[in-house]
Design a protein around this motif. Sequence first.
Motif, mmCIF file in Angstrom:
data_model
loop_
_atom_site.group_PDB
_atom_site.id
_atom_site.type_symbol
_atom_site.label_atom_id
_atom_site.label_comp_id
_atom_site.label_asym_id
_atom_site.label_seq_id
_atom_site.Cartn_x
_atom_site.Cartn_y
_atom_site.Cartn_z
ATOM 1 N N LYS A 3 0.854 -1.186 0.000
ATOM 2 C CA LYS A 3 0.000 0.000 0.000
ATOM 3 C C LYS A 3 0.894 1.241 0.000
ATOM 4 C CE LYS A 3 -4.065 -1.909 2.342
ATOM 5 N NZ LYS A 3 -5.003 -1.759 3.493
ATOM 6 N N VAL A 4 0.678 2.094 -0.978
ATOM 7 C CA VAL A 4 1.353 3.391 -1.048
ATOM 8 C C VAL A 4 0.280 4.441 -0.811
ATOM 9 C CG1 VAL A 4 2.619 4.993 -2.527
ATOM 10 C CG2 VAL A 4 3.117 2.540 -2.631
ATOM 11 N N GLN A 5 0.436 5.221 0.266
ATOM 12 C CA GLN A 5 -0.617 6.141 0.689
ATOM 13 C C GLN A 5 -0.076 7.556 0.844
ATOM 14 O OE1 GLN A 5 -1.597 3.763 4.252
ATOM 15 N NE2 GLN A 5 -3.627 3.425 3.366
ATOM 16 N N ASN A 6 -0.636 8.476 0.073
ATOM 17 C CA ASN A 6 -0.330 9.907 0.187
ATOM 18 C C ASN A 6 1.179 10.170 0.192
ATOM 19 O OD1 ASN A 6 -2.851 9.501 2.524
ATOM 20 N ND2 ASN A 6 -3.234 10.624 0.638
ATOM 21 N N ASN A 21 -0.881 7.336 -4.601
ATOM 22 C CA ASN A 21 -1.702 6.343 -3.921
ATOM 23 C C ASN A 21 -1.971 5.170 -4.856
ATOM 24 O OD1 ASN A 21 -2.893 7.711 -1.264
ATOM 25 N ND2 ASN A 21 -2.853 9.274 -2.879
ATOM 26 N N PHE A 22 -1.589 3.993 -4.445
ATOM 27 C CA PHE A 22 -1.939 2.775 -5.175
ATOM 28 C C PHE A 22 -1.641 1.578 -4.288
ATOM 29 C CE2 PHE A 22 2.487 3.596 -6.264
ATOM 30 C CZ PHE A 22 3.082 2.350 -6.194
ATOM 31 N N VAL A 58 4.612 3.897 2.933
ATOM 32 C CA VAL A 58 4.746 2.712 2.094
ATOM 33 C C VAL A 58 4.680 1.519 3.032
ATOM 34 C CG1 VAL A 58 6.172 1.413 0.475
ATOM 35 C CG2 VAL A 58 6.197 3.925 0.425
ATOM 36 N N GLU A 59 3.653 0.698 2.881
ATOM 37 C CA GLU A 59 3.491 -0.476 3.730
ATOM 38 C C GLU A 59 3.562 -1.731 2.877
ATOM 39 O OE1 GLU A 59 -0.015 -0.387 6.106
ATOM 40 O OE2 GLU A 59 0.526 1.476 7.137
ATOM 41 N N PHE A 60 4.296 -2.714 3.375
ATOM 42 C CA PHE A 60 4.452 -3.977 2.661
ATOM 43 C C PHE A 60 4.161 -5.109 3.622
ATOM 44 C CE2 PHE A 60 7.262 -7.342 0.728
ATOM 45 C CZ PHE A 60 6.510 -7.507 -0.424
ATOM 46 N N VAL A 206 -0.291 8.214 -13.599
ATOM 47 C CA VAL A 206 0.466 9.154 -12.782
ATOM 48 C C VAL A 206 0.657 10.448 -13.567
ATOM 49 C CG1 VAL A 206 2.627 9.555 -11.539
ATOM 50 C CG2 VAL A 206 1.678 7.233 -11.690
ATOM 51 N N GLU A 207 0.330 11.562 -12.946
ATOM 52 C CA GLU A 207 0.531 12.870 -13.570
ATOM 53 C C GLU A 207 1.041 13.855 -12.517
ATOM 54 O OE1 GLU A 207 -2.790 15.501 -15.157
ATOM 55 O OE2 GLU A 207 -1.797 14.875 -17.026
ATOM 56 N N LYS A 208 2.198 14.438 -12.792
ATOM 57 C CA LYS A 208 2.810 15.436 -11.905
ATOM 58 C C LYS A 208 2.866 14.957 -10.461
ATOM 59 C CE LYS A 208 1.509 19.321 -14.844
ATOM 60 N NZ LYS A 208 0.767 20.618 -14.940
ATOM 61 N N GLY A 209 3.328 13.710 -10.324
ATOM 62 C CA GLY A 209 3.549 13.172 -8.988
ATOM 63 C C GLY A 209 2.304 12.777 -8.229
ATOM 64 N N ARG A 210 1.193 12.600 -8.936
ATOM 65 C CA ARG A 210 -0.058 12.199 -8.308
ATOM 66 C C ARG A 210 -0.690 11.061 -9.105
ATOM 67 N NH1 ARG A 210 0.029 17.839 -7.923
ATOM 68 N NH2 ARG A 210 -0.386 18.674 -5.819
ATOM 69 N N THR A 211 -1.386 10.177 -8.425
ATOM 70 C CA THR A 211 -2.218 9.212 -9.135
ATOM 71 C C THR A 211 -3.558 9.890 -9.411
ATOM 72 O OG1 THR A 211 -2.666 8.280 -6.937
ATOM 73 C CG2 THR A 211 -1.228 7.020 -8.389
ATOM 74 N N VAL A 212 -3.865 10.037 -10.696
ATOM 75 C CA VAL A 212 -5.037 10.821 -11.092
ATOM 76 C C VAL A 212 -6.156 9.974 -11.689
ATOM 77 C CG1 VAL A 212 -3.697 12.929 -11.443
ATOM 78 C CG2 VAL A 212 -3.986 11.330 -13.348
#
Length: 233
Positions: A3-6, A21-22, A58-60, A206-212
Amino acid sequence: MLKVQNLTGGYDRSQILFDMNFEVGAGEVICLMGRNGMGKTTTVKTMMGLLPAWKGAVEFEGRKLNGLSAARVARGGFGLVPEGRQVFPNLTVDENLRVAAANRRGEENPWTTGKIYDLFPGLHERAGSWANLLSGGEQQMLAIGRALMTNPKLLILDEATEGLAPVIRDQIWACIGRLRGLGQSIIVIDKHIRRLLDVADRFYVVEKGRTVWEGTPERVRAEEDKVKAFLSV
């Protein structure tokens, strides 16, 4: 699984990631897409501990990776195929594979050089060749094989088909499909949407460092023009 969060981060004072975020479930193949310079590789480097995460997490497998060294992250089960391949030029194909051997998943039937050669028969023919004498496609296959020799829980392919001939791309995508069938969790960074529809479970733009944008293959097909607009220059 992952989990990748903010997630935010970057290089020195230059912020590249603003809100990533993904997630990747066990046995899933997910694809990160976006134009060059949008932060995909920076995301991978931050996940791997090669760059510090400024904020976010980042959680694994339920464990937070923030602050861990790249070596500890890798030992925890990540296998990276980096952009540009980065094989060991002065080692042979066989030596490149053997130097990475580590059964990180504790499997009874781990990856071996024999299995890698079954996956990429062309490498078997070049087993004694120096890596710097291989073609670009052969080096990419070797980079994937080397990562698999660590028996990773999560395999990350950063631009795995970039600059390769179509016939080699087909082999790489076929490899991804085969690995998915074996239950390997994979993150693919690539731009070839249509070829990935058959092997990826979910897509993130991904756009400009964000998941859009995110969606399943079915949503990609339904909103293909929208997705392509994100990827066009």
